[in-house]
Design an enzyme around this catalytic site. Structure first.
Site, short mmCIF file in Angstrom:
data_model
loop_
_atom_site.label_atom_id
_atom_site.label_comp_id
_atom_site.label_asym_id
_atom_site.label_seq_id
_atom_site.Cartn_x
_atom_site.Cartn_y
_atom_site.Cartn_z
N CYS A 143 13.61 -53.63 -19.70
CA CYS A 143 14.76 -54.08 -18.93
C CYS A 143 14.29 -55.10 -17.91
O CYS A 143 13.45 -54.79 -17.06
CB CYS A 143 15.45 -52.93 -18.22
SG CYS A 143 16.84 -53.47 -17.20
N HIS A 156 14.22 -44.58 -23.35
CA HIS A 156 12.98 -45.33 -23.22
C HIS A 156 11.81 -44.36 -23.17
O HIS A 156 11.97 -43.21 -22.76
CB HIS A 156 13.00 -46.20 -21.95
CG HIS A 156 13.89 -47.40 -22.08
ND1 HIS A 156 13.57 -48.62 -21.54
CD2 HIS A 156 15.09 -47.58 -22.68
CE1 HIS A 156 14.53 -49.50 -21.80
NE2 HIS A 156 15.46 -48.88 -22.49
#
Length: 314
Positions: free
Chosen positions: A253, A222
């Site tokens: 997420c 990420h």
């Protein structure tokens, strides 16, 4: 930059000649949308990604709709992708019920989603790490009996919002358990984007020391702190050839609020093409696909490469 809107290819020493991109935008990306994307749009998204040359596209998740309502249409979506030839369409299965649903639709590739930390295992699965592994054991066993390819996702491999930095040995233990269980490959997730290149290479080296071969490892970064491409390059230097990415940088997420978007597939492809590494992906078509999806979602694409290429075309 070349006239075609591509970087000049200048190979670097010690890198693999080809990288397999595991595209997660249609699942990991869209599951984080506040609104529900229509099934027909999802199907077109996957078809456009395949047309751009992506050969592994994670299609959906067979998680209970209560937990991920954005993917509640898995049964409706998956049959709409049956015409795709030569494209792997893995799906996420959290438990045996999810596996039953995937098998009923003829899925050939599935993935389970474990955690390296107790805090995230509790938040995401309402179980301890070992309880989650025990839940996945029959899922993986049955999937292998049905000759399915099984991927083991492992989140929080580098840092956890509750626990802070995650010890390398802790990650290695769960990775080893997933492989011993029967997973064909692992995906090491930097869920909150805190990894840096030295940390990446340290974890990969320790995994090798503990008998986990590099060719069974993929990486999933990420870009929270702008490190996703640097971390990817560090993994490539170690010999990793499978990289997860999300078209247009979609996703994060839902159970870790500090997690921002995934590495954008376009940004990854730009770097790989500049390094002379083959991906099989048409960057122009991929960028156009992400720009199209951004229009469907009603906001600009987070991908710098998409924005740059789209601006050039105007």
């Amino acid at each position: 930059m070349t006239a075609a809107g591509l970087p000049m290819a200048v190979p670097a020493q010690g890198l693999p000649p080809r990288v397999r991109i595991h595209e997660v935008g249609a699942r990991d990306g869209l599951q984080n949308e506040k609104g529900v994307v229509p099934t027909e749009i999802k199907a077109e998204f996957v078809h456009r990604l395949a047309d751009a040359g992506l050969a592994t596209i994670e299609a959906t998740s067979f998680v209970h709709p209560k937990w991920v309502p954005q993917l509640a249409d898995a049964e409706q979506l998956f049959p709409l992708l049956g015409d795709l030839q030569g494209v792997h369409l893995p799906v996420l299965v959290p438990n045996e019920r999810g596996l039953d649903r995937a098998l009923a639709l003829g899925a050939h590739r599935v993935a389970v989603f474990a955690s390296a930390t107790e805090s995230f295992a509790k938040a995401n699965l309402n179980r301890t790490v070992d309880e989650a592994l025990a839940m996945f054991d029959p899922v993986v066993s049955r999937a292998r009996e049905s000759e399915l390819h099984v991927r083991g996702y492992l989140s929080m491999c580098f840092g956890d919002p509750w626990e802070g930095p995650v010890p390398v040995a802790q990650v290695v233990r769960v990775c080893r358990a997933l492989l011993d269980m029967g997973c064909d490959e692992l995906s090491l997730g930097d869920t909150i984007g805190v990894a840096t290149p030295g940390h990446v290479q340290s974890l990969l080296a320790e995994l090798n020391e503990e008998g986990v071969p590099t060719d069974r490892i993929g990486v999933h970064f990420h870009d929270t702190y702008g490190q996703a491409l640097a971390n990817t390059l560090a993994a490539l230097q170690h010999g990793v050839t499978t990289v997860d990415a999300s078209a247009g940088g979609l996703g994060g997420c839902p159970y870790a609020k500090s997690a921002t978007g995934n590495l954008a597939t376009e940004d990854l492809v730009w770097m790989l093409q500049g390094l002379g590494i083959d991906t099989g992906v048409d960057l122009g078509r991929l960028s156009a696909t992400s720009a199209w999806m951004a229009d469907q979602l009603g906001r600009p694409s987070p991908s710098r490469t998409v924005r740059a290429l789209t601006h050039q075309e105007q």
